[in-house]
Design a protein around this motif. Structure first.
Motif, mmCIF file in Angstrom:
data_model
loop_
_atom_site.group_PDB
_atom_site.id
_atom_site.type_symbol
_atom_site.label_atom_id
_atom_site.label_comp_id
_atom_site.label_asym_id
_atom_site.label_seq_id
_atom_site.Cartn_x
_atom_site.Cartn_y
_atom_site.Cartn_z
ATOM 1 N N ILE A 217 0.832 -1.209 -0.339
ATOM 2 C CA ILE A 217 -0.058 -0.394 0.026
ATOM 3 C C ILE A 217 0.678 1.712 0.066
ATOM 4 C CG2 ILE A 217 -2.045 -0.829 0.915
ATOM 5 C CD1 ILE A 217 -1.070 -0.605 3.662
ATOM 6 N N SER A 218 2.389 1.517 0.706
ATOM 7 C CA SER A 218 3.225 2.606 0.430
ATOM 8 C C SER A 218 4.594 1.845 0.512
ATOM 9 C CB SER A 218 3.184 2.994 1.662
ATOM 10 O OG SER A 218 3.042 2.645 2.682
ATOM 11 N N LYS A 219 5.163 2.962 -0.059
ATOM 12 C CA LYS A 219 6.901 2.537 -0.145
ATOM 13 C C LYS A 219 7.094 1.480 1.253
ATOM 14 C CE LYS A 219 11.610 4.025 -1.050
ATOM 15 N NZ LYS A 219 12.905 4.684 -0.998
ATOM 16 N N ASP A 220 6.783 1.404 2.303
ATOM 17 C CA ASP A 220 7.425 1.317 3.621
ATOM 18 C C ASP A 220 6.515 0.183 4.079
ATOM 19 O OD1 ASP A 220 5.694 3.386 4.053
ATOM 20 O OD2 ASP A 220 7.304 4.032 5.996
ATOM 21 N N LYS A 221 4.885 -0.414 3.269
ATOM 22 C CA LYS A 221 3.802 -0.465 4.664
ATOM 23 C C LYS A 221 3.414 -2.002 3.635
ATOM 24 C CE LYS A 221 2.056 3.554 7.293
ATOM 25 N NZ LYS A 221 2.447 2.255 8.632
ATOM 26 N N VAL A 222 2.375 -2.708 4.060
ATOM 27 C CA VAL A 222 2.353 -3.845 3.316
ATOM 28 C C VAL A 222 0.866 -4.690 4.148
ATOM 29 C CG1 VAL A 222 2.812 -6.205 2.674
ATOM 30 C CG2 VAL A 222 4.221 -4.350 2.342
ATOM 31 N N ARG A 223 -0.225 -4.282 2.973
ATOM 32 C CA ARG A 223 -1.495 -4.728 3.749
ATOM 33 C C ARG A 223 -1.673 -7.076 3.680
ATOM 34 N NH1 ARG A 223 -7.000 -6.370 2.045
ATOM 35 N NH2 ARG A 223 -6.425 -4.995 0.446
ATOM 36 N N VAL A 224 -1.367 -7.542 4.540
ATOM 37 C CA VAL A 224 -1.056 -9.171 4.987
ATOM 38 C C VAL A 224 -2.400 -9.950 5.019
ATOM 39 C CG1 VAL A 224 0.163 -10.789 5.574
ATOM 40 C CG2 VAL A 224 1.055 -9.119 4.677
ATOM 41 N N LYS A 225 -3.138 -10.038 4.187
ATOM 42 C CA LYS A 225 -4.102 -11.425 4.295
ATOM 43 C C LYS A 225 -4.581 -12.854 4.187
ATOM 44 C CE LYS A 225 -8.940 -10.894 2.715
ATOM 45 N NZ LYS A 225 -10.010 -10.315 2.164
ATOM 46 N N ASP B 197 -9.267 -16.111 9.333
ATOM 47 C CA ASP B 197 -9.298 -15.382 9.649
ATOM 48 C C ASP B 197 -8.131 -14.093 10.096
ATOM 49 O OD1 ASP B 197 -11.442 -11.938 10.826
ATOM 50 O OD2 ASP B 197 -11.320 -13.587 12.738
ATOM 51 N N PHE B 198 -7.504 -13.526 9.079
ATOM 52 C CA PHE B 198 -6.038 -12.730 9.942
ATOM 53 C C PHE B 198 -6.121 -11.187 8.892
ATOM 54 C CE2 PHE B 198 -1.608 -11.832 9.274
ATOM 55 C CZ PHE B 198 -1.410 -11.585 10.557
ATOM 56 N N GLU B 199 -5.812 -10.372 9.436
ATOM 57 C CA GLU B 199 -5.537 -9.252 8.127
ATOM 58 C C GLU B 199 -4.978 -8.486 9.037
ATOM 59 O OE1 GLU B 199 -7.439 -6.197 4.989
ATOM 60 O OE2 GLU B 199 -8.711 -7.688 5.677
ATOM 61 N N GLU B 200 -3.441 -7.805 8.334
ATOM 62 C CA GLU B 200 -3.273 -6.905 9.260
ATOM 63 C C GLU B 200 -1.832 -5.906 8.970
ATOM 64 O OE1 GLU B 200 0.630 -7.389 13.105
ATOM 65 O OE2 GLU B 200 -1.342 -8.671 13.266
ATOM 66 N N ILE B 201 -1.559 -4.486 8.680
ATOM 67 C CA ILE B 201 -0.440 -3.958 7.883
ATOM 68 C C ILE B 201 1.325 -4.016 8.612
ATOM 69 C CG2 ILE B 201 0.026 -1.700 7.783
ATOM 70 C CD1 ILE B 201 -3.052 -0.759 7.173
ATOM 71 N N PHE B 202 1.981 -4.648 7.721
ATOM 72 C CA PHE B 202 3.488 -4.403 8.446
ATOM 73 C C PHE B 202 3.691 -3.773 8.069
ATOM 74 C CE2 PHE B 202 1.238 -9.066 8.944
ATOM 75 C CZ PHE B 202 1.795 -9.345 9.341
ATOM 76 N N ASN B 203 4.861 -3.264 8.920
ATOM 77 C CA ASN B 203 5.687 -1.963 8.038
ATOM 78 C C ASN B 203 7.164 -2.073 7.498
ATOM 79 O OD1 ASN B 203 3.854 0.395 9.247
ATOM 80 N ND2 ASN B 203 4.437 -0.175 11.401
ATOM 81 N N ILE B 204 7.550 -2.055 6.986
ATOM 82 C CA ILE B 204 8.258 -2.320 6.290
ATOM 83 C C ILE B 204 9.660 -2.312 6.803
ATOM 84 C CG2 ILE B 204 9.892 -3.534 3.749
ATOM 85 C CD1 ILE B 204 6.763 -3.302 2.757
ATOM 86 N N VAL B 205 10.844 -2.380 6.825
ATOM 87 C CA VAL B 205 12.479 -2.448 7.415
ATOM 88 C C VAL B 205 13.191 -2.214 6.616
ATOM 89 C CG1 VAL B 205 14.353 -2.290 9.123
ATOM 90 C CG2 VAL B 205 11.600 -3.229 10.055
ATOM 91 N N GLN B 206 13.803 -0.731 5.964
ATOM 92 C CA GLN B 206 13.969 -0.731 4.708
ATOM 93 C C GLN B 206 15.997 -1.295 5.272
ATOM 94 O OE1 GLN B 206 13.108 -0.575 1.732
ATOM 95 N NE2 GLN B 206 11.431 -0.223 1.788
#
Length: 754
Positions: A732-740, A745-754
């Motif tokens: 969803i952005s350079k440093d964020k990924v939505r994982v489903k 029943d699991f959905e969460e946004i992960f912050n990516i460590v560059q």
């Protein structure tokens, strides 16, 4: 025109000048009724029947007085001809009902305009300045196709197709192009995430009836996959040939069918391959045609080959059938075991070798098929017409290093295989390998990988994008495990291997249970239900996973069916100095949310039930892990992990069953993972589905750390399958990924460590 010049209902309608209309107008199929007729009035009728959609904007000009009516025809509700001119041009009548008042001057002008339009229909070119109406039909087709691709649910697509004809035609192309026939669509389609349309086997007759009734649907079908499960205990229950009805449809009609695949192995073995069914049908119904060639077998074979269904894929149960394939064949798979080799010894002919030269996909699902094929192809290389198979881009092989093989012919040789197939052209490769348990060998698989690296990888001669590594069962052979350890710990090999890799499927330790770890310095333990573990083994296992993660930078799909049995355990063991750190359930204790605390309590309750007691104590050990007092309120599972082993085995076995791997060693290929329709949790299972989903949520929450690790290392990752738990990643952005989680029943946004 005055009203006195025409008598309604009594006088014949005059013929249209220049037309071939009869003097008496025939009754139309549908009457044109308007408000003034119902009121009984025939005066002051509006003739705003000019439909601007039928006019060229460039080279046609309406007569004076018609432009305003053409612009306002949509708002006129009393037009006598609106319905007529809004119908397809091919349905316009050459004469009109005599009961209508007609201004023939206007009609003739309209008729001439329509005739001119018909003649210029194929020559019209729309200009940039042309104005389009705001509707879907004026959008570019690729835009419409993209919109339909955004609709993921099959039921939503079906509902959408029933809204209007335009959407029906658009959606039908997607619904009918790729079809998979399954046992129970009601349970399975809600978990399926692919381009194929699932058809319940109960609705198979309806599916066939719709193809027979609508000629427009047949050309839309490109691929049909039969993924049903027949009775495994008796062939007598299989009384229908799955090919028969489909064959009749696609033999007699113009079609675009390329792939017809039968993954129902029992049905395939009983009724033979489509190729033999096709040949028998042709010979039976064209006996006189082939009789002239009875004494010229080669010419007869050529004639039959030209009459076969021109499919691109063929499943064969006899290696000699390669000599009988039509020129359209591009994808060939062999599913045969030794006892089903009913015909003569495999021997290639010139026609068979020409077919092999044209192939782009070759799948040898069983070790017997691979062994026989390689021997004959290697022998054929001595002929004058020999040339390496250079068009194969997808290759699947299965090999077992056999016992008492003095000449080492059963050992997989890279150079021998490369002399038959140009491996530098292969883009998708499946290796199903094994050393027999009684073979004292620790180098055959490693030697193949070493030769592969030196011949192709180190020289950048490899185009590999998809790789599948499978250790054939049983996979408890220590020699095999040691070889895989050495291969996957080699960072240089993996870096070269993963330069262009987008798909990676790995299944090494296919245990039926979670093994007991015995802390020992020995390389083996006597009990087959136990695995040794020490600092060296733990370091190697962690290094293997780390190398995979950091070497495949372009990876988009990672599938690990044995994740819970083989990888998760080692990844979650941090220290061997204390016994409690060997707990295989460590990752289930990581999340402290309310759902996971309740899930752990539910886990403890089910583990005490009779159905999940240890069978004859075979999983009992002397280890007892101490539970710290500070975490009692979180119901952590570190008090007595061995008492939870049977329940956890049940859970991970059910999760892994979502990946239909039972036929990978017979008719399926892991390279076709996108076709796999997930199995579902049985409603007759020991644990109710509601509680099973709660326990699965506990497992998915425990995998957060592993998902985070992959997202940080693999920026292109789109899907992860950990032992049946499928995660789909949306950046969803350079440093964020939505994982489903697609099944859970699991959905969460992960912050990516560059």
């Amino acid at each position: 025109m005055s009203s006195s010049s025409l008598q309604i209902g009594s006088e014949l309608v005059p013929s249209v000048p220049g037309s071939r209309a009869p003097s008496a107008a025939p009754t139309p199929k549908s009457s044109f009724i308007f408000a003034d007729q119902l009121a009984g009035s025939t005066k002051d009728l509006s003739y705003s029947f000019i439909n601007s959609e039928f006019l060229d904007d460039v080279d046609m000009e309406l007569p004076r007085g018609f432009r305003s009516t053409a612009q306002t025809y949509k708002t006129t509700s009393t037009s006598a001809f609106r319905n007529m001119t809004s119908t397809p041009r091919s349905h316009h009548p050459t004469s009109l009902p005599k009961s209508l008042p007609i201004d023939w001057n206007l009609f003739n002008k309209q008729f001439e305009l329509n005739q001119k339009l018909k003649l210029s229909k194929l020559k019209r070119k729309r200009t940039v300045s042309e104005e389009f109406e705001n509707n879907f039909e004026n959008l570019p087709y690729h835009v419409i196709d993209f919109i339909s691709d955004c609709v993921e649910s099959q039921s939503d697509l079906i509902n959408w197709s029933q809204t209007c004809r335009f959407f029906n035609r658009m959606v039908n192309k997607r619904l009918y192009s790729h079809v998979i026939l399954v046992d129970n669509i009601s349970d399975r389609c809600k978990h399926y995430d692919g381009k194929y349309t699932l058809v319940d086997s109960k609705n198979y007759p309806k599916f066939l009836a719709s193809l027979c009734a609508n000629d427009e649907l047949v050309p839309l079908v490109n691929e049909i996959v039969i993924d049903t499960s027949s009775n495994h205990s008796s062939y007598d229950s299989l009384d229908e040939n799955i090919y028969a009805a489909l064959y009749d449809i696609f033999l007699t009609q113009n079609n675009n069918l390329d792939v017809l695949q039968n993954l129902d192995y029992n049905n395939l073995k009983k009724f033979d391959s489509l190729l033999n069914y096709n040949r028998a049908h042709l010979i039976k119904h064209n006996y006189n045609k082939y009789t002239d060639y009875y004494h010229e077998s080669e010419n007869m074979e050529d004639l039959i080959r030209r009459d076969l269904l021109h499919l691109t894929n063929f499943q064969l149960l006899d290696l000699n059938d390669i000599n009988r394939l039509p020129v359209s064949a591009k994808d060939v798979s062999f599913a045969l075991e030794h006892e089903f080799q009913r015909n003569a010894k495999f021997q290639l002919t010139l026609a068979g070798w020409d077919t092999l030269q044209r192939l782009t996909t070759l799948k040898l699902h069983t070790p017997y098929a691979f062994d026989q094929f390689l021997k004959e192809a290697y022998r054929f290389r001595n002929s004058d017409t020999y040339q390496r198979l250079g068009n194969i881009t997808t290759l699947s092989i299965a090999n077992i290093h056999k016992v008492d093989d003095r000449n080492q012919e059963s050992r997989l040789s890279f150079h021998k295989l490369n002399s038959v197939i140009d491996l530098s052209r292969v883009e998708a490769l499946e290796l199903k390998l094994k050393c027999h348990e009684r073979v004292q060998c620790n180098y055959c698989i490693m030697q193949f990988m070493t030769d592969w690296f030196e011949e192709l990888l180190s020289n950048d001669h490899s185009n590999l994008k998809k790789l599948s590594l499978i250790s054939l069962p049983p996979s408890s052979n220590y020699n095999v495990n040691t070889q895989w350890d050495s291969i996957l710990c080699n960072a240089n090999f993996l870096e070269k291997l993963g330069e262009n890799l987008e798909f990676f499927f790995i299944n090494l330790n296919d245990f039926p249970y979670m093994p007991i770890f015995e802390k020992t310095s020995a390389q083996e333990v006597q009990d087959s239900l136990k695995l040794p573990i020490n600092e060296s083994i733990l370091k190697i296992r962690k290094l293997m996973y780390t190398n995979i993660v950091h070497s495949f930078k372009k990876l988009e799909l990672l599938v690990m069916p044995d994740y819970f049995y083989n990888w998760a355990v080692y990844n979650n063991i941090s220290d061997l100095s204390r016994d409690e750190n060997v707990n295989f359930l460590n990752f289930l204790d990581s999340c402290l949310c309310n759902c996971c605390c309740e899930g752990r309590q539910l886990f403890k309750e089910y583990s005490r039930r009779t159905a999940f007691k240890d069978f004859k104590g075979r999983f009992q050990t002397e280890w007892r892990y101490n539970q710290p007092q500070a975490v009692t309120s979180y119901n952590k599972l570190n008090d007595n992990p061995d008492s939870y082993r049977i329940l956890f085995n049940y859970m991970i076995r059910e999760l892994k069953n979502r990946i239909p791997l039972k036929q990978v060693n017979t008719v399926q290929s892991s390279l076709d993972y996108h076709k796999f329709v997930p199995n579902v949790y049985s409603k007759y299972a020991v644990i109710p589905e509601e509680d099973f989903l709660k326990l699965t949520k506990l497992i998915t929450h425990g995998l957060r750390k592993d998902v985070q690790r992959l997202l940080d290392a693999l920026p292109n990752l789109k899907r992860i399958n950990f032992g049946g738990v499928l995660f789909k990643c949306f950046k969803i952005s350079k440093d964020k990924v939505r994982v489903k989680a697609m099944y859970d029943d699991f959905e969460e946004i992960f912050n990516i460590v560059q």
